[in-house]
Design a protein around this motif. Structure first.
Motif, PDB file in Angstrom:
ATOM      1  N   ARG A 110      56.129  54.093  95.133  1.00 38.72           N
ATOM      2  CA  ARG A 110      56.926  53.439  94.090  1.00 38.72           C
ATOM      3  C   ARG A 110      56.005  52.641  93.176  1.00 38.72           C
ATOM      4  NH1 ARG A 110      62.530  51.862  95.065  1.00 38.72           N
ATOM      5  NH2 ARG A 110      63.397  53.015  96.834  1.00 38.72           N
ATOM      6  N   ALA A 111      56.443  52.407  91.950  1.00 39.59           N
ATOM      7  CA  ALA A 111      55.728  51.477  91.080  1.00 39.59           C
ATOM      8  C   ALA A 111      56.033  50.054  91.563  1.00 39.59           C
ATOM      9  CB  ALA A 111      56.160  51.655  89.630  1.00 39.59           C
ATOM     10  N   GLN A 112      55.183  49.118  91.205  1.00 39.19           N
ATOM     11  CA  GLN A 112      55.353  47.749  91.677  1.00 39.19           C
ATOM     12  C   GLN A 112      55.182  46.761  90.527  1.00 39.19           C
ATOM     13  OE1 GLN A 112      52.506  46.612  94.675  1.00 39.19           O
ATOM     14  NE2 GLN A 112      53.483  44.651  95.109  1.00 39.19           N
ATOM     15  N   LEU A 113      56.052  45.764  90.495  1.00 43.00           N
ATOM     16  CA  LEU A 113      55.837  44.608  89.632  1.00 43.00           C
ATOM     17  C   LEU A 113      55.415  43.471  90.543  1.00 43.00           C
ATOM     18  CD1 LEU A 113      56.011  43.641  86.643  1.00 43.00           C
ATOM     19  CD2 LEU A 113      58.193  42.582  87.279  1.00 43.00           C
ATOM     20  N   LEU A 114      54.125  43.183  90.553  1.00 39.08           N
ATOM     21  CA  LEU A 114      53.553  42.189  91.459  1.00 39.08           C
ATOM     22  C   LEU A 114      53.715  40.802  90.843  1.00 39.08           C
ATOM     23  CD1 LEU A 114      51.993  41.878  94.133  1.00 39.08           C
ATOM     24  CD2 LEU A 114      49.894  42.047  92.810  1.00 39.08           C
ATOM     25  N   TYR A 115      54.458  39.941  91.523  1.00 39.48           N
ATOM     26  CA  TYR A 115      54.833  38.643  90.955  1.00 39.48           C
ATOM     27  C   TYR A 115      54.922  37.603  92.068  1.00 39.48           C
ATOM     28  CZ  TYR A 115      57.948  35.028  89.083  1.00 39.48           C
ATOM     29  OH  TYR A 115      58.510  33.839  88.730  1.00 39.48           O
ATOM     30  N   ALA A 116      54.557  36.368  91.748  1.00 37.80           N
ATOM     31  CA  ALA A 116      54.686  35.263  92.700  1.00 37.80           C
ATOM     32  C   ALA A 116      55.291  34.060  91.991  1.00 37.80           C
ATOM     33  CB  ALA A 116      53.331  34.903  93.300  1.00 37.80           C
ATOM     34  N   TYR A 160      59.762  46.748  93.778  1.00 38.09           N
ATOM     35  CA  TYR A 160      59.278  48.123  93.801  1.00 38.09           C
ATOM     36  C   TYR A 160      60.319  49.012  93.121  1.00 38.09           C
ATOM     37  CZ  TYR A 160      55.984  46.401  97.289  1.00 38.09           C
ATOM     38  OH  TYR A 160      55.002  45.705  97.936  1.00 38.09           O
ATOM     39  N   ILE A 161      59.851  49.928  92.279  1.00 37.57           N
ATOM     40  CA  ILE A 161      60.744  50.740  91.449  1.00 37.57           C
ATOM     41  C   ILE A 161      60.514  52.220  91.726  1.00 37.57           C
ATOM     42  CG2 ILE A 161      61.406  51.280  89.062  1.00 37.57           C
ATOM     43  CD1 ILE A 161      60.336  48.462  88.349  1.00 37.57           C
ATOM     44  N   ASP A 162      61.599  52.932  91.875  1.00 34.60           N
ATOM     45  CA  ASP A 162      61.567  54.368  92.125  1.00 34.60           C
ATOM     46  C   ASP A 162      60.690  55.081  91.084  1.00 34.60           C
ATOM     47  OD1 ASP A 162      62.897  56.855  93.408  1.00 34.60           O
ATOM     48  OD2 ASP A 162      63.174  57.131  91.247  1.00 34.60           O
ATOM     49  N   ALA A 163      59.924  56.076  91.550  1.00 32.79           N
ATOM     50  CA  ALA A 163      58.949  56.755  90.685  1.00 32.79           C
ATOM     51  C   ALA A 163      59.594  57.355  89.437  1.00 32.79           C
ATOM     52  CB  ALA A 163      58.208  57.826  91.474  1.00 32.79           C
ATOM     53  N   LYS A 164      60.779  57.935  89.568  1.00 35.83           N
ATOM     54  CA  LYS A 164      61.433  58.563  88.418  1.00 35.83           C
ATOM     55  C   LYS A 164      61.810  57.519  87.363  1.00 35.83           C
ATOM     56  CE  LYS A 164      63.318  62.548  90.909  1.00 35.83           C
ATOM     57  NZ  LYS A 164      64.566  63.250  91.329  1.00 35.83           N
ATOM     58  N   ARG A 165      62.357  56.392  87.814  1.00 41.31           N
ATOM     59  CA  ARG A 165      62.740  55.339  86.870  1.00 41.31           C
ATOM     60  C   ARG A 165      61.522  54.620  86.285  1.00 41.31           C
ATOM     61  NH1 ARG A 165      68.209  53.856  87.173  1.00 41.31           N
ATOM     62  NH2 ARG A 165      67.697  52.657  85.288  1.00 41.31           N
ATOM     63  N   LYS A 167      58.673  56.033  85.299  1.00 37.32           N
ATOM     64  CA  LYS A 167      57.878  56.842  84.369  1.00 37.32           C
ATOM     65  C   LYS A 167      57.848  56.265  82.964  1.00 37.32           C
ATOM     66  CE  LYS A 167      58.077  61.418  86.548  1.00 37.32           C
ATOM     67  NZ  LYS A 167      58.581  62.814  86.426  1.00 37.32           N
ATOM     68  N   SER A 168      58.968  55.723  82.531  1.00 38.51           N
ATOM     69  CA  SER A 168      59.057  55.235  81.146  1.00 38.51           C
ATOM     70  C   SER A 168      58.232  53.974  80.910  1.00 38.51           C
ATOM     71  CB  SER A 168      60.522  54.959  80.789  1.00 38.51           C
ATOM     72  OG  SER A 168      61.064  53.959  81.636  1.00 38.51           O
ATOM     73  N   PHE A 169      57.709  53.370  81.973  1.00 44.21           N
ATOM     74  CA  PHE A 169      56.948  52.129  81.823  1.00 44.21           C
ATOM     75  C   PHE A 169      55.446  52.365  81.685  1.00 44.21           C
ATOM     76  CE2 PHE A 169      60.872  50.839  83.926  1.00 44.21           C
ATOM     77  CZ  PHE A 169      61.252  49.752  83.153  1.00 44.21           C
ATOM     78  N   GLY A 170      55.025  53.631  81.711  1.00 45.61           N
ATOM     79  CA  GLY A 170      53.617  53.923  81.490  1.00 45.61           C
ATOM     80  C   GLY A 170      52.837  54.096  82.775  1.00 45.61           C
ATOM     81  N   ILE A 211      65.541  46.319  82.269  1.00 44.57           N
ATOM     82  CA  ILE A 211      65.658  45.983  80.837  1.00 44.57           C
ATOM     83  C   ILE A 211      64.700  44.846  80.488  1.00 44.57           C
ATOM     84  CG2 ILE A 211      67.178  45.002  79.074  1.00 44.57           C
ATOM     85  CD1 ILE A 211      69.490  46.492  80.453  1.00 44.57           C
ATOM     86  N   GLU A 212      64.632  43.828  81.351  1.00 45.82           N
ATOM     87  CA  GLU A 212      63.763  42.678  81.085  1.00 45.82           C
ATOM     88  C   GLU A 212      62.288  43.052  81.149  1.00 45.82           C
ATOM     89  OE1 GLU A 212      64.276  39.237  80.176  1.00 45.82           O
ATOM     90  OE2 GLU A 212      65.953  40.457  79.459  1.00 45.82           O
ATOM     91  N   ILE A 213      61.922  43.965  82.038  1.00 47.74           N
ATOM     92  CA  ILE A 213      60.522  44.420  82.089  1.00 47.74           C
ATOM     93  C   ILE A 213      60.165  45.130  80.783  1.00 47.74           C
ATOM     94  CG2 ILE A 213      58.897  45.973  83.238  1.00 47.74           C
ATOM     95  CD1 ILE A 213      60.379  45.451  85.835  1.00 47.74           C
ATOM     96  N   THR A 214      61.092  45.922  80.279  1.00 52.45           N
ATOM     97  CA  THR A 214      60.869  46.631  79.014  1.00 52.45           C
ATOM     98  C   THR A 214      60.640  45.653  77.872  1.00 52.45           C
ATOM     99  OG1 THR A 214      62.272  48.455  79.768  1.00 52.45           O
ATOM    100  CG2 THR A 214      61.836  48.316  77.401  1.00 52.45           C
ATOM    101  N   ARG A 215      61.368  44.545  77.877  1.00 57.47           N
ATOM    102  CA  ARG A 215      61.295  43.560  76.793  1.00 57.47           C
ATOM    103  C   ARG A 215      60.154  42.562  76.960  1.00 57.47           C
ATOM    104  NH1 ARG A 215      65.847  41.972  74.032  1.00 57.47           N
ATOM    105  NH2 ARG A 215      65.415  39.807  74.602  1.00 57.47           N
TER     106      ARG A 215
END
Length: 332
Positions: A110-116, A160-165, A167-170, A211-215
């Motif tokens: 999965r993709a990851q947005l690593l945040y603390a 963690y974000i599903d691989a298909k979803r 894709k649009s984030f690069g 949506i917030e990650i996109t923005r």
């Protein structure tokens, strides 16, 4: 007792969260009570016996600490696998780590947005390095190997974000600003069970997170990491001491190469001239220290700038705002 790295895990009692450490501490308390009862029967023991008991207790403590570390690692590993296998397209993970703790190189399906929410992390991939204080997060695409070093005690709240979803984030790592809304959405998703209903609260929160990650505004700070050992030596030293004032000529002696060779290697290995690479290190360090509340004057001094105004000029030229304006924007 030293706090060990751990994940938050659910026990069988509905609505109750206990960490592996909490469970360990409960068992250790029972062991101490039992040891106390045994000790009361041995008041008349000789000094030699006491020394032997003390030695045994120290050994037992070392064994317990080793067991604690093992249990925490097992819990983290099991939960990480659960995250990878979960059916929702976005899942959240909470974990707390000590300063100096290192997550060894790994990658995810999965993709990851690593945040603390608290603490500062240093993330390294084969391509570069990032410093991540609170209010910033690193987007890590699927299958990108990365390691994480805790530069302070860290309260990680990552998703963690599903691989298909995803894709649009690069397909490149990038540093982003975490808005107050994105922060609260991540914390809200952590309140949901791992397998939440997609048509319920959890599903709606997950959609809003995407949506917030996109923005989210991207922060143009990345520290490209070289592979040539001569350059790695220089870069590693400067990461540990960003205010080191040695010139490229001085570093050439350390690396055992000519100045011209170092200029060529820096450009080839990092895509940046030495001065620009060092500027990225300074910006990453400055943003981390601003988050900790250090003054602009103190940051300028630590990074080796002649004056606060010289540091502010560099900061504004790269990020488009002054350090104080950047900090005000973050706190809104």
């Amino acid at each position: 007792m030293t706090t060990r790295p751990c994940l938050l895990v659910r026990v069988l009692v509905p609505g109750v969260l206990l960490s592996p450490n909490s469970i360990i501490i409960l068992f250790q308390g029972l062991l101490r009570l039992r040891a106390s009862d045994s000790a009361s029967d041995d008041v008349g023991a000789s000094h030699g016996a006491k020394v032997a008991l003390s030695f045994t207790a120290r050994n037992d403590k070392n064994v317990r600490e080793s067991d604690n570390r093992h249990m925490a690692i097992v819990a983290r590993s099991k939960f990480a696998k659960d995250v990878e296998r979960a059916s929702p397209f976005v899942v959240a993970l909470a974990r707390d780590d000590e300063q100096g703790f290192v997550i060894e190189p790994q990658k995810h399906t999965r993709a990851q947005l690593l945040y603390a929410v608290e603490g500062v992390m240093r993330v390294r991939t084969p391509e570069g390095m990032w410093i991540i204080p609170p209010r910033r997060a690193l987007w890590i695409p699927v299958d990108v190997e990365h390691s994480v070093t805790m530069l302070s005690p860290v309260s990680m709240r990552t998703i963690y974000i599903d691989a298909k979803r995803a894709k649009s984030f690069g397909e490149a790592c990038r540093l982003i600003e975490v808005s107050s809304l994105l922060r609260e959405l991540i914390l809200s998703l952590l309140e949901e069970p791992l397998e939440y209903a997609l048509d319920g609260r959890g599903g709606h929160v997950a959609e809003l997170i995407l949506i917030e990650i996109t923005r989210a505004p991207q922060i143009p700070i990345v520290i490209p990491w070289p592979r040539d050992k001569r350059i790695v030596t220089i870069c590693s030293t400067l990461m540990e001491n960003p205010g080191d004032q040695r010139s490229l000529e001085d570093w050439a002696e350390v690396a055992g190469a000519s100045t011209r060779t170092l200029i060529r290697l820096f450009q080839k290995e990092t895509g940046l001239h030495f001065r620009h690479w060092l500027q990225q290190v300074h910006l990453a360090e400055a943003l981390s220290r601003l988050t900790h509340g250090d003054s602009i004057g103190e940051i300028a001094r630590r990074l080796g700038y002649a004056s606060p105004s010289a540091f502010t000029t560099m900061f504004r030229r790269t990020l488009g705002v002054s350090p104080s304006q950047y900090l005000q924007h973050r706190l809104r």
